[in-house]
Design a protein around this motif. Structure first.
Motif, mmCIF file in Angstrom:
data_model
loop_
_atom_site.group_PDB
_atom_site.id
_atom_site.type_symbol
_atom_site.label_atom_id
_atom_site.label_comp_id
_atom_site.label_asym_id
_atom_site.label_seq_id
_atom_site.Cartn_x
_atom_site.Cartn_y
_atom_site.Cartn_z
ATOM 1 N N GLY A 27 21.112 -7.987 6.504
ATOM 2 C CA GLY A 27 19.818 -7.597 7.087
ATOM 3 C C GLY A 27 18.596 -7.927 6.258
ATOM 4 O O GLY A 27 18.675 -8.510 5.179
ATOM 5 N N ILE A 28 17.473 -7.494 6.804
ATOM 6 C CA ILE A 28 16.191 -7.601 6.121
ATOM 7 C C ILE A 28 16.264 -6.773 4.836
ATOM 8 O O ILE A 28 16.973 -5.766 4.788
ATOM 9 C CB ILE A 28 15.080 -7.100 7.064
ATOM 10 N N GLN A 29 15.553 -7.178 3.806
ATOM 11 C CA GLN A 29 15.716 -6.514 2.521
ATOM 12 C C GLN A 29 14.398 -6.420 1.754
ATOM 13 O O GLN A 29 13.672 -7.406 1.641
ATOM 14 C CB GLN A 29 16.729 -7.315 1.689
ATOM 15 N N VAL A 30 14.108 -5.206 1.273
ATOM 16 C CA VAL A 30 12.914 -5.035 0.429
ATOM 17 C C VAL A 30 13.241 -5.607 -0.938
ATOM 18 O O VAL A 30 14.254 -5.246 -1.540
ATOM 19 C CB VAL A 30 12.517 -3.552 0.324
ATOM 20 N N THR A 31 12.399 -6.503 -1.418
ATOM 21 C CA THR A 31 12.721 -7.213 -2.659
ATOM 22 C C THR A 31 11.844 -6.825 -3.837
ATOM 23 O O THR A 31 12.118 -7.221 -4.967
ATOM 24 C CB THR A 31 12.575 -8.731 -2.438
ATOM 25 N N SER A 32 10.782 -6.097 -3.576
ATOM 26 C CA SER A 32 9.855 -5.797 -4.677
ATOM 27 C C SER A 32 10.537 -4.928 -5.723
ATOM 28 O O SER A 32 11.305 -4.025 -5.396
ATOM 29 C CB SER A 32 8.594 -5.104 -4.151
ATOM 30 N N THR A 33 10.270 -5.252 -6.948
ATOM 31 C CA THR A 33 10.811 -4.464 -8.054
ATOM 32 C C THR A 33 9.625 -3.945 -8.854
ATOM 33 O O THR A 33 8.610 -4.612 -8.987
ATOM 34 C CB THR A 33 11.688 -5.332 -8.965
ATOM 35 N N GLY A 34 9.790 -2.776 -9.308
ATOM 36 C CA GLY A 34 8.685 -2.201 -10.089
ATOM 37 C C GLY A 34 9.019 -0.773 -10.424
ATOM 38 O O GLY A 34 10.069 -0.265 -10.018
ATOM 39 N N PRO A 35 8.136 -0.112 -11.155
ATOM 40 C CA PRO A 35 8.428 1.273 -11.526
ATOM 41 C C PRO A 35 8.499 2.165 -10.294
ATOM 42 O O PRO A 35 7.782 1.949 -9.320
ATOM 43 C CB PRO A 35 7.262 1.655 -12.430
ATOM 44 N N GLN A 36 9.400 3.124 -10.334
ATOM 45 C CA GLN A 36 9.536 4.048 -9.207
ATOM 46 C C GLN A 36 8.457 5.109 -9.234
ATOM 47 O O GLN A 36 8.169 5.718 -8.218
ATOM 48 C CB GLN A 36 10.919 4.703 -9.251
ATOM 49 N N THR A 37 7.888 5.307 -10.414
ATOM 50 C CA THR A 37 6.799 6.284 -10.547
ATOM 51 C C THR A 37 5.611 5.590 -11.189
ATOM 52 O O THR A 37 5.757 4.906 -12.211
ATOM 53 C CB THR A 37 7.244 7.480 -11.408
ATOM 54 N N ILE A 38 4.481 5.740 -10.549
ATOM 55 C CA ILE A 38 3.251 5.157 -11.095
ATOM 56 C C ILE A 38 2.303 6.299 -11.444
ATOM 57 O O ILE A 38 2.026 7.156 -10.605
ATOM 58 C CB ILE A 38 2.588 4.209 -10.065
ATOM 59 N N LYS A 39 1.834 6.316 -12.683
ATOM 60 C CA LYS A 39 0.861 7.337 -13.102
ATOM 61 C C LYS A 39 -0.478 6.656 -13.325
ATOM 62 O O LYS A 39 -0.579 5.677 -14.064
ATOM 63 C CB LYS A 39 1.328 7.998 -14.398
ATOM 64 N N ARG A 40 -1.479 7.183 -12.685
ATOM 65 C CA ARG A 40 -2.812 6.598 -12.825
ATOM 66 C C ARG A 40 -3.837 7.710 -12.955
ATOM 67 O O ARG A 40 -3.616 8.842 -12.520
ATOM 68 C CB ARG A 40 -3.169 5.755 -11.585
ATOM 69 N N SER A 41 -4.997 7.338 -13.497
ATOM 70 C CA SER A 41 -6.059 8.336 -13.598
ATOM 71 C C SER A 41 -6.900 8.315 -12.334
ATOM 72 O O SER A 41 -6.983 7.302 -11.638
ATOM 73 C CB SER A 41 -6.920 8.089 -14.828
ATOM 74 N N GLN A 42 -7.492 9.428 -12.070
ATOM 75 C CA GLN A 42 -8.298 9.603 -10.870
ATOM 76 C C GLN A 42 -9.426 8.568 -10.836
ATOM 77 O O GLN A 42 -10.015 8.266 -11.855
ATOM 78 C CB GLN A 42 -8.901 11.005 -10.887
ATOM 79 N N GLY A 43 -9.686 8.036 -9.636
ATOM 80 C CA GLY A 43 -10.787 7.092 -9.477
ATOM 81 C C GLY A 43 -10.393 5.635 -9.588
ATOM 82 O O GLY A 43 -11.184 4.752 -9.250
ATOM 83 N N THR A 44 -9.189 5.357 -10.051
ATOM 84 C CA THR A 44 -8.776 3.956 -10.180
ATOM 85 C C THR A 44 -8.175 3.466 -8.857
ATOM 86 O O THR A 44 -7.943 4.245 -7.942
ATOM 87 C CB THR A 44 -7.722 3.777 -11.296
ATOM 88 N N ASP A 45 -7.957 2.135 -8.775
ATOM 89 C CA ASP A 45 -7.313 1.544 -7.603
ATOM 90 C C ASP A 45 -5.835 1.345 -7.928
ATOM 91 O O ASP A 45 -5.492 0.921 -9.025
ATOM 92 C CB ASP A 45 -7.941 0.190 -7.268
ATOM 93 N N VAL A 46 -5.009 1.678 -6.965
ATOM 94 C CA VAL A 46 -3.565 1.599 -7.196
ATOM 95 C C VAL A 46 -2.929 0.662 -6.172
ATOM 96 O O VAL A 46 -3.278 0.697 -4.992
ATOM 97 C CB VAL A 46 -2.919 3.002 -7.094
ATOM 98 N N THR A 47 -2.025 -0.175 -6.646
ATOM 99 C CA THR A 47 -1.286 -1.074 -5.758
ATOM 100 C C THR A 47 0.145 -0.574 -5.625
ATOM 101 O O THR A 47 0.800 -0.298 -6.632
ATOM 102 C CB THR A 47 -1.277 -2.508 -6.328
ATOM 103 N N LEU A 48 0.580 -0.412 -4.382
ATOM 104 C CA LEU A 48 1.970 -0.035 -4.124
ATOM 105 C C LEU A 48 2.658 -1.258 -3.519
ATOM 106 O O LEU A 48 2.357 -1.659 -2.398
ATOM 107 C CB LEU A 48 2.037 1.153 -3.164
ATOM 108 N N SER A 49 3.543 -1.857 -4.316
ATOM 109 C CA SER A 49 4.168 -3.122 -3.902
ATOM 110 C C SER A 49 5.297 -2.904 -2.911
ATOM 111 O O SER A 49 6.066 -1.940 -3.027
ATOM 112 C CB SER A 49 4.738 -3.855 -5.121
ATOM 113 N N CYS A 50 5.370 -3.799 -1.952
ATOM 114 C CA CYS A 50 6.486 -3.797 -1.021
ATOM 115 C C CYS A 50 6.595 -5.203 -0.428
ATOM 116 O O CYS A 50 5.826 -5.584 0.457
ATOM 117 C CB CYS A 50 6.270 -2.766 0.092
#
Ligand SMILES: *[C@@H]1O[C@H](CO)[C@@H](O)[C@H](O)[C@H]1NC(C)=O
Ligand SMILES: *[C@@H]1O[C@H](CO)[C@@H](O)[C@H](O)[C@H]1NC(C)=O
Length: 356
Positions: A27-50
């Motif tokens: 089947g179709i498969q999600v291939t993105s790899t990256g940290p499972q938890t992202i910690k960022r400070s308030q006000g920044t821009d965050v990218t969630l890969s998929c």
């Protein structure tokens, strides 16, 4: 009983592994790899890969879904963004949706999203699910938004007496926990008698001395930021308690004296005022008296008198309407005139400024 349970579990694991294996292959498969938890400070821009790769065996319509996973396993996940039939649907909370968007082409293997200027409330587990029947795959990313510590306050409690214990405090009102505090002394080491508590921001200095004075800097930090404040520590000689008491007694006595003086002044003034008032009342009564006799010779007399009211003329001259009294009064204010003016010979003399 226990054995049965274990056996059941093992078979479930096997079943799950098989299905995963099948998915992988067909089947179709999600291939993105990256940290499972992202910690960022308030006000920044965050990218969630998929990102995902399609499989020739999947023939259905492509669906991409982003949802917020409910912390409660028994609750449904909250679908916030979907791409279906070539169209994008924003379904989540408007505040979040205005800051969230696909960055790649969700129909071309890139369903990555960004969330701009993240809030503390964006903290959640996000799930990306790609479906192309019969294939389906998903991936979860936990986003933790941390708040930087606010600029702390540095202060001292219980004074800065030599020989005493000084308590320096440092406190940040905002910031994601855990916050860690650290005190240092500018240009030198902390006093040997100092003890600090990194969790509370307290710095105790026992047996304070002149040599411990100077600038103390407190740094507060957490995972995403740090801030500082400074306190200039001084040292005072212990206050003499006997001296304080003596000072207080003398002060109280002085205050009492001052009060007595004030009361005496008030009484004095009041009596003087009352005397003046009584006199003024008498004069007013006198001035009003002739009004009751319009056309009388006294009224004409008064009008002459009124010509120069500031010549020391006392209105007591018209106190009584008896002619004799009036004449004698006239005599009174004409003391520098030997001649006694009679009622009929009144005339104005500029030399004296009043009727003579
Ligand atoms: C997905 O799209 C974004 C924005 O265009 C890009 O930065 C990223 O590299 C892409 N990811 C992949 C795996 O192509
Ligand atoms: C406090 O400090 C002074 C001088 O710094 C020292 O002489 C004294 O012994 C100290 N007292 C205690 C209880 O440590």
């Amino acid at each position: 009983m226990r054995k049965n349970c274990t056996g059941f579990k093992v078979s479930l694991v096997v079943l799950y592994a098989t299905s995963a294996y099948l998915n992988h292959v067909v089947g179709i498969q999600v291939t993105s790899t990256g940290p499972q938890t992202i910690k960022r400070s308030q006000g920044t821009d965050v990218t969630l890969s998929c990102t995902y790769s399609e499989s020739p065996s999947d023939t259905g319509q492509l669906d991409v879904e982003w949802s917020i996973v409910s912390p409660d396993m028994t609750q449904k996940d909250n679908l916030i963004l979907s791409y279906s039939g070539g169209k994008e649907y924003k379904l989540g909370d408007p505040n979040l949706m205005s800051r969230l968007k696909f960055v790649g082409n969700p129909s071309q293997g890139n369903a990555t999203i960004t969330i701009s200027s993240v809030h503390e409330s964006d903290t959640a587990t996000y799930q990306c699910k790609v479906k192309k029947p019969p294939g389906v795959d998903s991936q979860k990313i936990t986003l933790v938004i941390l708040v930087c510590p606010s600029v702390p306050k540095c202060w001292v409690q219980n004074g800065e007496e030599i020989g005493g214990t000084v308590s320096l405090y440092c406190k940040s009102s905002q910031g994601s926990i855990p916050l860690t505090y650290k005190w240092i002394k500018e240009n030198g080491a902390l006093p040997s008698t100092a003890v600090q508590k990194p969790q509370t921001g307290e710095l105790l200095i026992y047996n304070h001395s002149q040599s411990y004075t100077g600038n103390y800097v407190c740094t507060v930090n957490n995972e995403v930021g740090m801030e500082q404040c400074k306190y200039t520590l001084k040292a005072y000689n212990p206050v003499n308690k006997a001296g304080v008491i003596a000072g207080a007694v003398i002060g109280a006595l002085l205050l009492l004296l001052l009060l007595l003086l004030l009361i005496w002044l008030l009484i004095c003034c009041y009596q003087k005022k009352r005397y003046e008032k009584e006199t003024a009342n008498e004069i007013r009564e006198d001035a009003a008296a002739p009004e009751s006799r319009p056309g009388s010779r006294h009224s004409s007399f008064r009008s002459i008198m009124g010509y120069h009211p500031h010549q020391g003329v006392t209105y007591s001259s018209v106190r009584n309407s008896k002619p004799g009294r009036a004449d004698s009064s006239i005599r009174n204010f004409n003391t520098n005139q030997s001649q006694v003016p009679s009622q009929g010979t009144l005339r104005y003399d500029s030399k004296y400024g009043f009727a003579v």
